[in-house]
Scaffold this active site. Structure first.
Site, PDB file in Angstrom:
ATOM      1  N   GLU A 223       5.931  -7.402  -9.027  1.00  0.00           N
ATOM      2  CA  GLU A 223       6.608  -6.216  -8.951  1.00  0.00           C
ATOM      3  C   GLU A 223       6.899  -5.861  -7.514  1.00  0.00           C
ATOM      4  O   GLU A 223       6.046  -5.792  -6.774  1.00  0.00           O
ATOM      5  CB  GLU A 223       5.910  -5.036  -9.487  1.00  0.00           C
ATOM      6  CG  GLU A 223       5.539  -5.367 -11.005  1.00  0.00           C
ATOM      7  CD  GLU A 223       6.420  -4.599 -11.900  1.00  0.00           C
ATOM      8  OE1 GLU A 223       7.759  -4.495 -11.513  1.00  0.00           O
ATOM      9  OE2 GLU A 223       6.186  -4.615 -13.105  1.00  0.00           O
TER      10      GLU A 223
ATOM     11  N   CYS B 238       9.064   2.004  -4.609  1.00  0.00           N
ATOM     12  CA  CYS B 238       9.973   0.912  -4.334  1.00  0.00           C
ATOM     13  C   CYS B 238      11.237   1.312  -5.431  1.00  0.00           C
ATOM     14  O   CYS B 238      12.335   0.714  -4.790  1.00  0.00           O
ATOM     15  CB  CYS B 238       9.091  -0.052  -5.405  1.00  0.00           C
ATOM     16  SG  CYS B 238       8.416   0.448  -6.864  1.00  0.00           S
TER      17      CYS B 238
HETATM   18  P1  NAP Z   1       2.239  -5.926   0.893  1.00  0.00           P
HETATM   19  O1  NAP Z   1       2.099  -6.305   2.427  1.00  0.00           O
HETATM   20  O2  NAP Z   1       2.910  -7.113   0.088  1.00  0.00           O
HETATM   21  O3  NAP Z   1       0.837  -5.659   0.337  1.00  0.00           O
HETATM   22  C1  NAP Z   1       0.724  -5.470  -0.983  1.00  0.00           C
HETATM   23  C2  NAP Z   1      -0.650  -6.208  -1.523  1.00  0.00           C
HETATM   24  O4  NAP Z   1      -0.503  -7.623  -1.208  1.00  0.00           O
HETATM   25  C3  NAP Z   1      -1.768  -5.839  -0.581  1.00  0.00           C
HETATM   26  O5  NAP Z   1      -2.853  -5.664  -1.503  1.00  0.00           O
HETATM   27  C4  NAP Z   1      -1.969  -6.837   0.402  1.00  0.00           C
HETATM   28  O6  NAP Z   1      -3.153  -6.871   0.821  1.00  0.00           O
HETATM   29  C5  NAP Z   1      -1.509  -7.857  -0.361  1.00  0.00           C
HETATM   30  N1  NAP Z   1      -1.066  -9.071   0.390  1.00  0.00           N
HETATM   31  C6  NAP Z   1      -0.471  -9.098   1.612  1.00  0.00           C
HETATM   32  N2  NAP Z   1       0.004 -10.401   1.779  1.00  0.00           N
HETATM   33  C7  NAP Z   1      -0.632 -11.135   0.823  1.00  0.00           C
HETATM   34  C8  NAP Z   1      -0.421 -12.601   0.770  1.00  0.00           C
HETATM   35  N3  NAP Z   1       0.226 -13.426   1.541  1.00  0.00           N
HETATM   36  N4  NAP Z   1      -0.866 -12.725  -0.580  1.00  0.00           N
HETATM   37  C9  NAP Z   1      -1.450 -12.323  -1.460  1.00  0.00           C
HETATM   38  N5  NAP Z   1      -1.533 -10.869  -1.190  1.00  0.00           N
HETATM   39  C10 NAP Z   1      -1.142 -10.460  -0.176  1.00  0.00           C
HETATM   40  O7  NAP Z   1       3.242  -4.701   0.551  1.00  0.00           O
HETATM   41  P2  NAP Z   1       3.401  -3.418   1.529  1.00  0.00           P
HETATM   42  O8  NAP Z   1       4.513  -3.713   2.360  1.00  0.00           O
HETATM   43  O9  NAP Z   1       1.964  -2.797   1.862  1.00  0.00           O
HETATM   44  O10 NAP Z   1       3.852  -2.489  -0.020  1.00  0.00           O
HETATM   45  C11 NAP Z   1       5.345  -1.876   0.157  1.00  0.00           C
HETATM   46  C12 NAP Z   1       6.015  -2.904  -0.687  1.00  0.00           C
HETATM   47  O11 NAP Z   1       5.680  -3.055  -2.005  1.00  0.00           O
HETATM   48  C13 NAP Z   1       7.620  -2.597  -0.641  1.00  0.00           C
HETATM   49  O12 NAP Z   1       8.328  -3.509  -0.382  1.00  0.00           O
HETATM   50  C14 NAP Z   1       7.521  -1.779  -2.099  1.00  0.00           C
HETATM   51  O13 NAP Z   1       8.924  -1.861  -2.461  1.00  0.00           O
HETATM   52  C15 NAP Z   1       6.723  -2.724  -2.912  1.00  0.00           C
HETATM   53  N6  NAP Z   1       6.442  -1.992  -4.308  1.00  0.00           N
HETATM   54  C16 NAP Z   1       6.884  -2.523  -5.368  1.00  0.00           C
HETATM   55  C17 NAP Z   1       6.613  -1.912  -6.335  1.00  0.00           C
HETATM   56  C18 NAP Z   1       7.354  -2.374  -7.837  1.00  0.00           C
HETATM   57  O14 NAP Z   1       6.672  -1.870  -8.659  1.00  0.00           O
HETATM   58  N7  NAP Z   1       8.121  -3.106  -7.897  1.00  0.00           N
HETATM   59  C19 NAP Z   1       5.954  -0.913  -6.475  1.00  0.00           C
HETATM   60  C20 NAP Z   1       5.138  -0.318  -5.266  1.00  0.00           C
HETATM   61  C21 NAP Z   1       5.404  -1.103  -4.045  1.00  0.00           C
HETATM   62  P3  NAP Z   1      -3.639  -6.264   2.332  1.00  0.00           P
HETATM   63  O15 NAP Z   1      -3.344  -4.825   2.164  1.00  0.00           O
HETATM   64  O16 NAP Z   1      -5.171  -6.576   2.411  1.00  0.00           O
HETATM   65  O17 NAP Z   1      -2.607  -6.839   3.287  1.00  0.00           O
END
Ligand code: NAP
Length: 468
Positions: free
Chosen positions: A236, A270
């Protein structure tokens, strides 16, 4: 499993209303992770045979505890990622409803399904697959966990959660809630590991399925790793929802819904209405009404009930969004309102309006994860649909208009996982949530959500002389 090295902790609560560190947590050691995975695996061997009634009772109890503790839990969201307290409490209530929903309906969703076959008989049966790894972001600290945990634990899987590093208290308290509700050890487990260490977990033989909600960057490397080990994954990811205003729309209602919808969770949703698409002849009126609305918005302390726009989730987040606005302006967009951070401690920024965003610029194609309303003017409905689809994302979307049949016809032409008529993309336990294109794959919530991580097994009853 591969070696996980303990590193200096990035797992901490930094209150975005003050930018002060409130609490730090140790990254778990290899030995701790090993014990927790072994527990989760052992728990699965029992939990998969636990009757649905007992699984449902656990989920109902989790729901009840969350309702009882909604003030505390809502406040934790506020302290860790800056959400307005009322939004945090609302989120906790939604989570309780999702747990109840799967407790009430999970048995029916997973009942054996007879298949129509001319020879003998056949049916599908749905079996849990094992320990699941769930990786979640910070923007809805409890909801993100819930929509992953509720269906999968009801289905008989066990789960290990790796939550975002900036919401550790929310992550830890959720494990406590499961324990208070009577979950056997290992059914639901919190892991304190940084995102960079997740690939080690994906490769562990005991992990049978993996899901991630977050950015495209994380999702892509996560799914690649899952593919390497032939593990089922769901993603997601980000979105850039179009909000299409048709000619017959009530303009005031459309402005109010889009502009206020964009401020929900400080725009860090999102499925926020990120691209407002209006017909050129009403664009000026739309923009000036939106401007007037944003000029009245009270930005401030997320614990103050009169606050309408809270801080962003972190100092890094506010810097990134302000920079995206600056780049947009450098690339020719018009800054109609806001665009700056507030001159005070904390990750606060003004509600912002951008117009005249041109194809080929960063603001046209990137997701802006903050309170920035981007308004596009188009000459007709066909151009509106074309623009709505001119994105790599395909998560949600909205169509606004008084002729419902027409709005539905437009909705059918939008490439997204969810399109809402006369509403911003919403959330409910019984409605599926998920996207297409670069917004990911798989569905959470609804009957679909409980079928992602089960083995849909065929059992056929026939005789040796049957032709097949
Ligand atoms: P992110 O950096 O991708 O982090 C999300 C999760 O993934 C965190 O637990 C993070 O851990 C972990 N993570 C980071 N890098 C990783 C890797 N290389 N491999 C595995 N896990 C990893 O996301 P964000 O930028 O904080 O969050 C916002 C994004 O999420 C936006 O793009 C938003 O649109 C999206 N989102 C989508 C939905 C949906 O349902 N489609 C819902 C909510 C948010 P750490 O915190 O330890 O880095």
């Amino acid at each position: 499993m591969s070696v996980l090295k303990a590193t200096p902790s990035s797992i901490k609560t930094v209150n975005p209303a003050t930018n002060k560190i409130e609490k730090q947590f140790e990254v778990m050691s290899d030995e701790q992770i090993e014990t927790l995975l072994a527990n989760a695996d052992r728990a699965f061997s029992q939990w998969k045979h636990t009757p649905f009634t007992q699984r449902a009772a656990l989920l109902h109890k989790v729901a009840a505890i969350m309702r009882e503790q909604k003030q505390t839990l809502g406040r934790l969201c506020t302290i860790e990622m800056g959400k307005r307290l009322a939004e945090g409490i609302g989120e906790v209530e939604l989570c309780a409803n999702i747990f109840d929903y799967y407790a009430d309906h999970g048995t029916a969703f997973l009942a054996d399904k007879p298949l129509d076959t001319p020879i003998g008989s056949a049916f599908l049966t749905y079996e849990p697959i094992g320990v699941l790894l769930s990786v979640q972001p910070w923007n809805f600290p409890f909801y993100q966990i819930t929509r992953s945990a509720a269906p999968n634990i009801m289905a008989g899987n066990t789960m290990v959660l790796k939550h975002a590093s900036n919401v550790p208290q929310c992550a830890a308290i959720m494990e406590d809630i499961f324990a208070q509700a009577g979950a056997p050890k290992g059914v639901y487990t919190n892991l304190f590991v940084p995102g960079s260490k997740v690939s080690n977990l994906i490769g562990d033989k005991r992990i049978k399925g993996v899901s991630l909600t977050g950015s495209e960057t994380a999702g892509s490397s996560f799914a690649a790793e899952a593919g390497k080990y032939v593990k089922k994954s769901t993603l997601e990811l980000g979105g850039s929802d179009a909000f299409v205003v048709l000619a017959d729309a009530d303009l005031d209602l459309a402005v109010n819904t889009a502009a206020m919808g964009r401020l929900w969770n400080a725009g860090q949703v999102c499925v926020s209405p990120k691209r407002i698409i209006v017909l050129a002849d009403v664009a000026d009126a739309f923009i000036s009404k939106a401007r007037a609305l944003y000029a009245q918005i009270k930005v401030g302390d997320p614990l103050d009930p009169s606050t309408q726009l809270a801080p962003l989730s972190s100092e890094k987040a506010v810097q990134e969004v302000v920079e995206q606005v600056e780049i947009a302006v450098r690339e020719g967009a018009t800054l109609v309102y806001g665009g700056h951070r507030l001159d005070r401690a904390g990750a606060y920024m003004e509600p912002t309006i951008l117009t005249n965003i041109k194809p080929g610029t960063a603001a046209y194609s990137q997701e802006i994860f903050g309170p920035v309303l981007c308004i596009f003017a188009v000459k007709d409905e066909a151009q509106a649909i074309e623009l709505a689809n001119d994105t790599e994302f395909g998560l949600g979307g909205s169509v606004f208009g008084t002729d419902t049949a027409k709005a539905v016809a437009v909705a059918r032409q939008i490439d997204a996982g969810m399109v809402y008529i006369n509403h911003t993309t919403g959330i409910a336990p019984e409605l599926p949530f998920g996207g297409t294109k670069n917004s990911g794959y798989g569905r959470e919530q609804s009957p679909s959500g409980i079928h992602e991580f089960v083995n849909e097994k065929l059992i056929r009853i026939t005789t040796p002389d049957a032709p097949y």
